[in-house]
Design a protein around this motif. Sequence first.
Motif, PDB file in Angstrom:
ATOM      1  N   TRP A  68       0.851  -1.193   0.000  1.00 23.10           N
ATOM      2  CA  TRP A  68       0.000   0.000   0.000  1.00 23.10           C
ATOM      3  C   TRP A  68       0.887   1.244   0.000  1.00 23.10           C
ATOM      4  O   TRP A  68       1.175   1.816   1.048  1.00 23.10           O
ATOM      5  CB  TRP A  68      -0.927  -0.009   1.218  1.00 23.10           C
ATOM      6  CG  TRP A  68      -1.963   1.061   1.208  1.00 23.10           C
ATOM      7  CD1 TRP A  68      -2.628   1.572   0.144  1.00 23.10           C
ATOM      8  CD2 TRP A  68      -2.445   1.786   2.354  1.00 23.10           C
ATOM      9  NE1 TRP A  68      -3.505   2.554   0.521  1.00 23.10           N
ATOM     10  CE2 TRP A  68      -3.416   2.702   1.889  1.00 23.10           C
ATOM     11  CE3 TRP A  68      -2.165   1.724   3.725  1.00 23.10           C
ATOM     12  CZ2 TRP A  68      -4.084   3.571   2.745  1.00 23.10           C
ATOM     13  CZ3 TRP A  68      -2.847   2.588   4.570  1.00 23.10           C
ATOM     14  CH2 TRP A  68      -3.788   3.499   4.079  1.00 23.10           C
ATOM     15  N   ALA A  70       0.421   4.290  -0.629  1.00 22.61           N
ATOM     16  CA  ALA A  70      -0.153   5.510  -0.047  1.00 22.61           C
ATOM     17  C   ALA A  70       0.122   5.608   1.452  1.00 22.61           C
ATOM     18  O   ALA A  70       0.120   6.697   2.023  1.00 22.61           O
ATOM     19  CB  ALA A  70      -1.657   5.553  -0.302  1.00 22.61           C
ATOM     20  N   SER A  71       0.397   4.473   2.102  1.00 22.46           N
ATOM     21  CA  SER A  71       0.645   4.494   3.546  1.00 22.46           C
ATOM     22  C   SER A  71       1.908   5.276   3.878  1.00 22.46           C
ATOM     23  O   SER A  71       1.998   5.905   4.933  1.00 22.46           O
ATOM     24  CB  SER A  71       0.760   3.065   4.087  1.00 22.46           C
ATOM     25  OG  SER A  71       1.862   2.392   3.501  1.00 22.46           O
ATOM     26  N   TYR A  72       2.877   5.253   2.959  1.00 25.33           N
ATOM     27  CA  TYR A  72       4.115   6.005   3.211  1.00 25.33           C
ATOM     28  C   TYR A  72       3.851   7.504   3.176  1.00 25.33           C
ATOM     29  O   TYR A  72       4.394   8.270   3.974  1.00 25.33           O
ATOM     30  CB  TYR A  72       5.183   5.626   2.192  1.00 25.33           C
ATOM     31  CG  TYR A  72       6.538   6.200   2.527  1.00 25.33           C
ATOM     32  CD1 TYR A  72       7.267   5.715   3.612  1.00 25.33           C
ATOM     33  CD2 TYR A  72       7.087   7.235   1.773  1.00 25.33           C
ATOM     34  CE1 TYR A  72       8.499   6.247   3.940  1.00 25.33           C
ATOM     35  CE2 TYR A  72       8.321   7.768   2.102  1.00 25.33           C
ATOM     36  CZ  TYR A  72       9.024   7.269   3.181  1.00 25.33           C
ATOM     37  OH  TYR A  72      10.239   7.808   3.501  1.00 25.33           O
ATOM     38  N   MET A  73       2.988   7.933   2.265  1.00 22.01           N
ATOM     39  CA  MET A  73       2.633   9.359   2.191  1.00 22.01           C
ATOM     40  C   MET A  73       1.852   9.781   3.434  1.00 22.01           C
ATOM     41  O   MET A  73       2.085  10.865   3.989  1.00 22.01           O
ATOM     42  CB  MET A  73       1.814   9.635   0.929  1.00 22.01           C
ATOM     43  CG  MET A  73       1.400  11.104   0.785  1.00 22.01           C
ATOM     44  SD  MET A  73       2.803  12.277   0.794  1.00 22.01           S
ATOM     45  CE  MET A  73       3.634  11.810  -0.721  1.00 22.01           C
ATOM     46  N   LEU A  74       0.950   8.943   3.897  1.00 22.63           N
ATOM     47  CA  LEU A  74       0.209   9.250   5.124  1.00 22.63           C
ATOM     48  C   LEU A  74       1.154   9.356   6.318  1.00 22.63           C
ATOM     49  O   LEU A  74       1.012  10.236   7.166  1.00 22.63           O
ATOM     50  CB  LEU A  74      -0.852   8.178   5.388  1.00 22.63           C
ATOM     51  CG  LEU A  74      -2.026   8.151   4.408  1.00 22.63           C
ATOM     52  CD1 LEU A  74      -2.928   6.955   4.696  1.00 22.63           C
ATOM     53  CD2 LEU A  74      -2.827   9.448   4.504  1.00 22.63           C
ATOM     54  N   LEU A  75       2.119   8.455   6.377  1.00 19.46           N
ATOM     55  CA  LEU A  75       3.109   8.500   7.447  1.00 19.46           C
ATOM     56  C   LEU A  75       3.906   9.797   7.389  1.00 19.46           C
ATOM     57  O   LEU A  75       4.164  10.442   8.411  1.00 19.46           O
ATOM     58  CB  LEU A  75       4.049   7.302   7.337  1.00 19.46           C
ATOM     59  CG  LEU A  75       5.248   7.324   8.280  1.00 19.46           C
ATOM     60  CD1 LEU A  75       4.798   7.125   9.724  1.00 19.46           C
ATOM     61  CD2 LEU A  75       6.258   6.257   7.890  1.00 19.46           C
ATOM     62  N   LYS A  76       4.286  10.199   6.196  1.00 20.45           N
ATOM     63  CA  LYS A  76       5.056  11.428   6.031  1.00 20.45           C
ATOM     64  C   LYS A  76       4.256  12.644   6.498  1.00 20.45           C
ATOM     65  O   LYS A  76       4.773  13.512   7.204  1.00 20.45           O
ATOM     66  CB  LYS A  76       5.465  11.600   4.561  1.00 20.45           C
ATOM     67  CG  LYS A  76       6.361  12.795   4.308  1.00 20.45           C
ATOM     68  CD  LYS A  76       6.701  12.968   2.829  1.00 20.45           C
ATOM     69  CE  LYS A  76       7.644  11.913   2.353  1.00 20.45           C
ATOM     70  NZ  LYS A  76       8.160  12.211   0.989  1.00 20.45           N
ATOM     71  N   LEU A  77       2.966  12.710   6.137  1.00 17.49           N
ATOM     72  CA  LEU A  77       2.126  13.829   6.561  1.00 17.49           C
ATOM     73  C   LEU A  77       1.961  13.862   8.080  1.00 17.49           C
ATOM     74  O   LEU A  77       2.044  14.927   8.707  1.00 17.49           O
ATOM     75  CB  LEU A  77       0.754  13.727   5.885  1.00 17.49           C
ATOM     76  CG  LEU A  77       0.735  13.954   4.372  1.00 17.49           C
ATOM     77  CD1 LEU A  77      -0.647  13.677   3.809  1.00 17.49           C
ATOM     78  CD2 LEU A  77       1.185  15.375   4.021  1.00 17.49           C
ATOM     79  N   ALA A  78       1.767  12.693   8.683  1.00 20.73           N
ATOM     80  CA  ALA A  78       1.644  12.625  10.141  1.00 20.73           C
ATOM     81  C   ALA A  78       2.937  13.049  10.816  1.00 20.73           C
ATOM     82  O   ALA A  78       2.928  13.759  11.839  1.00 20.73           O
ATOM     83  CB  ALA A  78       1.271  11.209  10.567  1.00 20.73           C
ATOM     84  N   SER A  79       4.062  12.650  10.251  1.00 23.76           N
ATOM     85  CA  SER A  79       5.368  13.010  10.805  1.00 23.76           C
ATOM     86  C   SER A  79       5.581  14.519  10.774  1.00 23.76           C
ATOM     87  O   SER A  79       6.036  15.115  11.756  1.00 23.76           O
ATOM     88  CB  SER A  79       6.483  12.319  10.018  1.00 23.76           C
ATOM     89  OG  SER A  79       6.354  10.923  10.083  1.00 23.76           O
ATOM     90  N   VAL A 119       7.077   8.278  14.076  1.00 24.52           N
ATOM     91  CA  VAL A 119       6.686   9.440  13.256  1.00 24.52           C
ATOM     92  C   VAL A 119       7.879  10.367  13.030  1.00 24.52           C
ATOM     93  O   VAL A 119       7.715  11.527  12.679  1.00 24.52           O
ATOM     94  CB  VAL A 119       5.516  10.232  13.897  1.00 24.52           C
ATOM     95  CG1 VAL A 119       4.234   9.431  13.846  1.00 24.52           C
ATOM     96  CG2 VAL A 119       5.836  10.663  15.325  1.00 24.52           C
TER      97      VAL A 119
END
Length: 201
Positions: A68, A70-79, A119
């Motif tokens: 997945w 997209a999970s890396y992009m979500l992680l980046k935004l959360a970070s 994060v």
Amino acid sequence: MTIELLTALATFAFVTVITPGPNNLMLMASGTNFGFWRSIPHMLGVGLGFPMMVVGVGLGVMQVFDIWPASYMLLKLASVAYLLWLAWKIAHAAPPASAEAAPEGRPLTFLQSAAFQWVNPKAWSMALSAITLYATGRDLAAVLWVAGVYVACGTISTTSWTVLGQQMRRLLRNPARLRLFNRVMAVLLVATLVPVLWPAG
């Protein structure tokens, strides 16, 4: 693991943990604001939390990004969001004299700093690179070697940066100077996001 590979891993681990990044800047700020002893839970959270993250990454988390993306992009935004919040907290940290009276005037706990690794953009980069380079087969023994080396190197790094902050505390007894220091640390913490948001190449 051969001596040559172990030496290369130790060198890689030491360089990655000792250079400035979110963990080290936060430890230095903690040492300055709260002293060495009160910062020990924060130090242990970094020193043990990151190797635990390495084990998790090596034994399966990397596959999530493959399945997945997209999970890396979500992680980046959360970070990014969490680091900006931490920078704000550091910029508005209470001086040592009023730290006990202020509810927010306390260092990170073990669990908070250990959880922060998940994060922390630099931590992700370090973990993914270390597993890719030094535990290519992702077998348990190789992953544990990588984690163990990071425990040793992390002990040196967390202690050094916290002691540096503690020593700076003597120069920052003036509240105005301490506020300036905290704001500079906050700006530097935000600056660590530059390689994440605008990677080279």
